[in-house]
Scaffold this motif. Structure first.
Motif, PDB file in Angstrom:
ATOM      1  N   ARG A  96     -44.053  25.276 -47.879  1.00  0.00           N
ATOM      2  CA  ARG A  96     -43.428  26.379 -49.100  1.00  0.00           C
ATOM      3  C   ARG A  96     -43.809  25.401 -50.392  1.00  0.00           C
ATOM      4  O   ARG A  96     -43.128  24.385 -50.667  1.00  0.00           O
ATOM      5  CB  ARG A  96     -42.112  26.410 -48.977  1.00  0.00           C
ATOM      6  CG  ARG A  96     -41.623  27.101 -47.448  1.00  0.00           C
ATOM      7  CD  ARG A  96     -40.121  27.346 -47.434  1.00  0.00           C
ATOM      8  NE  ARG A  96     -39.682  28.154 -46.143  1.00  0.00           N
ATOM      9  CZ  ARG A  96     -38.477  28.015 -45.968  1.00  0.00           C
ATOM     10  NH1 ARG A  96     -37.400  27.642 -46.811  1.00  0.00           N
ATOM     11  NH2 ARG A  96     -38.058  28.691 -44.815  1.00  0.00           N
ATOM     12  N   LYS A  97     -44.331  25.980 -51.126  1.00  0.00           N
ATOM     13  CA  LYS A  97     -44.876  25.449 -52.519  1.00  0.00           C
ATOM     14  C   LYS A  97     -45.268  23.666 -52.523  1.00  0.00           C
ATOM     15  O   LYS A  97     -44.675  23.179 -52.979  1.00  0.00           O
ATOM     16  CB  LYS A  97     -43.570  25.611 -53.633  1.00  0.00           C
ATOM     17  CG  LYS A  97     -43.320  26.984 -53.618  1.00  0.00           C
ATOM     18  CD  LYS A  97     -42.092  27.353 -54.578  1.00  0.00           C
ATOM     19  CE  LYS A  97     -41.613  28.611 -54.993  1.00  0.00           C
ATOM     20  NZ  LYS A  97     -40.775  28.990 -55.709  1.00  0.00           N
ATOM     21  N   GLY A  98     -45.856  23.736 -51.362  1.00  0.00           N
ATOM     22  CA  GLY A  98     -46.512  22.390 -51.157  1.00  0.00           C
ATOM     23  C   GLY A  98     -45.631  21.369 -50.585  1.00  0.00           C
ATOM     24  O   GLY A  98     -45.837  20.207 -50.342  1.00  0.00           O
ATOM     25  N   VAL A  99     -44.418  21.826 -50.087  1.00  0.00           N
ATOM     26  CA  VAL A  99     -43.467  20.939 -49.474  1.00  0.00           C
ATOM     27  C   VAL A  99     -43.356  21.532 -48.248  1.00  0.00           C
ATOM     28  O   VAL A  99     -43.302  22.777 -47.797  1.00  0.00           O
ATOM     29  CB  VAL A  99     -42.030  20.977 -50.259  1.00  0.00           C
ATOM     30  CG1 VAL A  99     -41.115  20.260 -49.354  1.00  0.00           C
ATOM     31  CG2 VAL A  99     -42.437  20.463 -51.775  1.00  0.00           C
ATOM     32  N   VAL A 100     -43.306  20.598 -46.915  1.00  0.00           N
ATOM     33  CA  VAL A 100     -42.985  21.054 -45.584  1.00  0.00           C
ATOM     34  C   VAL A 100     -41.517  21.263 -45.372  1.00  0.00           C
ATOM     35  O   VAL A 100     -40.736  20.070 -45.570  1.00  0.00           O
ATOM     36  CB  VAL A 100     -43.853  20.244 -44.707  1.00  0.00           C
ATOM     37  CG1 VAL A 100     -43.329  20.529 -43.116  1.00  0.00           C
ATOM     38  CG2 VAL A 100     -45.081  19.992 -44.724  1.00  0.00           C
ATOM     39  N   TYR A 101     -40.953  22.135 -45.078  1.00  0.00           N
ATOM     40  CA  TYR A 101     -39.803  22.473 -44.518  1.00  0.00           C
ATOM     41  C   TYR A 101     -39.517  22.420 -43.047  1.00  0.00           C
ATOM     42  O   TYR A 101     -40.587  23.224 -42.362  1.00  0.00           O
ATOM     43  CB  TYR A 101     -39.174  23.690 -45.099  1.00  0.00           C
ATOM     44  CG  TYR A 101     -38.757  23.727 -46.524  1.00  0.00           C
ATOM     45  CD1 TYR A 101     -37.438  23.891 -47.056  1.00  0.00           C
ATOM     46  CD2 TYR A 101     -39.704  23.714 -47.461  1.00  0.00           C
ATOM     47  CE1 TYR A 101     -37.235  24.024 -48.216  1.00  0.00           C
ATOM     48  CE2 TYR A 101     -39.218  23.723 -48.839  1.00  0.00           C
ATOM     49  CZ  TYR A 101     -38.038  24.004 -49.171  1.00  0.00           C
ATOM     50  OH  TYR A 101     -38.031  23.733 -50.557  1.00  0.00           O
ATOM     51  N   THR A 102     -38.911  21.840 -42.302  1.00  0.00           N
ATOM     52  CA  THR A 102     -38.603  21.613 -40.920  1.00  0.00           C
ATOM     53  C   THR A 102     -37.708  22.847 -40.447  1.00  0.00           C
ATOM     54  O   THR A 102     -36.682  22.745 -40.682  1.00  0.00           O
ATOM     55  CB  THR A 102     -38.481  20.283 -40.434  1.00  0.00           C
ATOM     56  OG1 THR A 102     -39.243  19.251 -40.949  1.00  0.00           O
ATOM     57  CG2 THR A 102     -38.213  20.085 -38.963  1.00  0.00           C
ATOM     58  N   ARG A 103     -38.282  23.497 -39.431  1.00  0.00           N
ATOM     59  CA  ARG A 103     -37.240  24.611 -38.761  1.00  0.00           C
ATOM     60  C   ARG A 103     -36.218  23.896 -38.130  1.00  0.00           C
ATOM     61  O   ARG A 103     -36.323  22.669 -37.353  1.00  0.00           O
ATOM     62  CB  ARG A 103     -38.263  25.162 -37.743  1.00  0.00           C
ATOM     63  CG  ARG A 103     -37.698  26.556 -37.064  1.00  0.00           C
ATOM     64  CD  ARG A 103     -38.533  26.984 -36.139  1.00  0.00           C
ATOM     65  NE  ARG A 103     -39.893  27.296 -36.746  1.00  0.00           N
ATOM     66  CZ  ARG A 103     -40.158  28.392 -37.575  1.00  0.00           C
ATOM     67  NH1 ARG A 103     -39.455  29.419 -37.662  1.00  0.00           N
ATOM     68  NH2 ARG A 103     -41.508  28.727 -37.732  1.00  0.00           N
ATOM     69  N   GLY A 104     -34.954  24.515 -38.017  1.00  0.00           N
ATOM     70  CA  GLY A 104     -33.949  24.026 -37.643  1.00  0.00           C
ATOM     71  C   GLY A 104     -33.400  22.789 -38.211  1.00  0.00           C
ATOM     72  O   GLY A 104     -32.454  22.318 -37.749  1.00  0.00           O
ATOM     73  N   VAL A 105     -33.896  22.357 -39.227  1.00  0.00           N
ATOM     74  CA  VAL A 105     -33.477  21.287 -39.943  1.00  0.00           C
ATOM     75  C   VAL A 105     -33.085  21.829 -41.473  1.00  0.00           C
ATOM     76  O   VAL A 105     -32.034  21.604 -42.197  1.00  0.00           O
ATOM     77  CB  VAL A 105     -34.467  20.093 -40.065  1.00  0.00           C
ATOM     78  CG1 VAL A 105     -33.945  19.091 -40.952  1.00  0.00           C
ATOM     79  CG2 VAL A 105     -34.697  19.798 -38.586  1.00  0.00           C
ATOM     80  N   ASP A 106     -34.366  21.960 -42.194  1.00  0.00           N
ATOM     81  CA  ASP A 106     -34.158  22.713 -43.493  1.00  0.00           C
ATOM     82  C   ASP A 106     -34.066  24.062 -43.698  1.00  0.00           C
ATOM     83  O   ASP A 106     -33.447  24.600 -44.809  1.00  0.00           O
ATOM     84  CB  ASP A 106     -35.414  22.154 -44.420  1.00  0.00           C
ATOM     85  CG  ASP A 106     -35.666  20.597 -44.292  1.00  0.00           C
ATOM     86  OD1 ASP A 106     -34.667  19.981 -44.353  1.00  0.00           O
ATOM     87  OD2 ASP A 106     -36.842  20.155 -43.945  1.00  0.00           O
TER      88      ASP A 106
END
Length: 336
Positions: A96-106
């Motif tokens: 998302r917008k160059g940043v990795v969001y982790t499922r079940g965390v972020d």
């Protein structure tokens, strides 16, 4: 409003509870997945106990679960190439917008009856691949695969060692055989884990408490030492042990998460031998599709990795089972 059952972690109180929450509605570029299987990982345990803290989460409560498979229930606007009833696995994170969001965390994960996912994070799985096995490919299999092929850059006939033969380490042994590493040495204090390592393809399994560990590793590698060592245990002592048996220009890849200082006890030998320490986290967008093909094609057997399947409603007790290592599990699965 339609609701669904979900396992929600309240971060301030470290409390995991089963709750009825609103069923998500897919927006533009999203799909809603009916969850068929979700893996239970030690990372989930660390989230619950506070050892791992979400960095990008909005709010203080999240639905856990980053290893997810299921079928597409709804397709949002602007989604092409995916249809209702497609069998899919979900990447453990989204860009998302160059940043990795982790499922079940972020953001909310798959310990629920339904999970939202961007179309880009959805990967079709073949009919012959069971949901339980597909679910664990993101993370339990893709993390060691990425650690081996990318961060560790393991080449054929290189000597390797794996510390910690749990959910990730057991798969690492299998994957190291696929890339042609030799010898593959597994290190774990648990006798059952060592037996499993041999069953999964290790050439040698050693007890980390063995006072002759370094000597035995030297013998097994013809005196040269380990080219690439992997710490899947997340134990500070493992790192010191691994550094002592590295070959010239050998590298140590840290995969296990531990909130303790990283120290090099003897820096001169480290510098002279040109050793390296590399941190590793997760996997890239190509790794899960690669592993789905390898599994579907019979190159990788994940049937032995499913240690138990439990109802979603039992999520808190299943986490406790993993904490206690009841039955020495590789991966426990939740099914709504």
């Amino acid at each position: 409003m339609e609701t669904m059952l979900a396992a929600r972690l309240h971060l301030p109180s470290h409390t995991l509870s089963m709750e009825q929450v609103p069923k998500p509605v897919p927006g533009a570029g999203e799909v809603l997945v009916k969850v068929e299987a979700a893996g239970v990982c030690l990372s989930d345990v660390h989230l619950i106990d506070g050892g791992l803290q979400p960095q990008l989460l909005e709010g203080d409560t999240v639905t856990l679960g980053h290893e997810v498979s299921g079928t597409i229930a709804e397709v949002g606007p602007d989604v092409t190439g995916l249809t209702v009833d497609d069998r899919v696995a979900l990447q453990a994170g989204e860009l998302r917008k160059g940043v990795v969001y982790t499922r079940g965390v972020d953001y909310d994960g798959g310990w629920a009856e339904y999970a939202l996912a961007t179309a880009e994070s959805v990967i079709r799985i073949p009919d012959g691949l069971p949901f339980e096995q597909a679910a664990i490919i993101p993370d339990a299999v893709s993390t060691p695969w990425a650690a081996i092929t990318a961060t560790g850059d393991v080449r054929p006939a290189q000597a390797v060692a794996v510390w910690g033969i749990g959910g990730l380490g057991a798969h690492a042994v299998q994957l190291l055989r696929i890339v042609g590493a030799y010898p593959i040495i597994a290190v774990d204090p648990n006798a059952a884990a060592r037996d499993r390592a041999v069953e999964f393809g290790a050439d040698l399994a050693l007890d980390s408490a063995d006072p002759e560990l370094a000597k035995k590793i030297k013998q097994a590698t013809g005196g040269t030492g380990i080219d690439v060592a992997f710490d899947f245990a997340g134990v500070a002592a493992v790192r010191e042990q691994a550094l002592r048996v590295l070959a010239l220009q050998g590298r140590l890849v840290l995969v296990g998460i531990v909130n303790e200082p990283l120290t090099i006890k003897y820096s001169a030998p480290f510098v002279v031998a040109q050793h390296q320490i590399r941190g590793h986290y997760g996997s890239g967008p190509t790794h899960v599709p690669q592993l789905i093909r390898l599994t579907a094609g019979g190159r990788l057997d994940l049937s032995r990795s499913i240690s138990g399947v439990f109802p979603l409603a039992e999520a808190p007790s299943v986490v406790d089972r993993l904490v206690r290592k009841e039955g020495d599990p590789i991966r426990l699965i939740l099914r709504p």
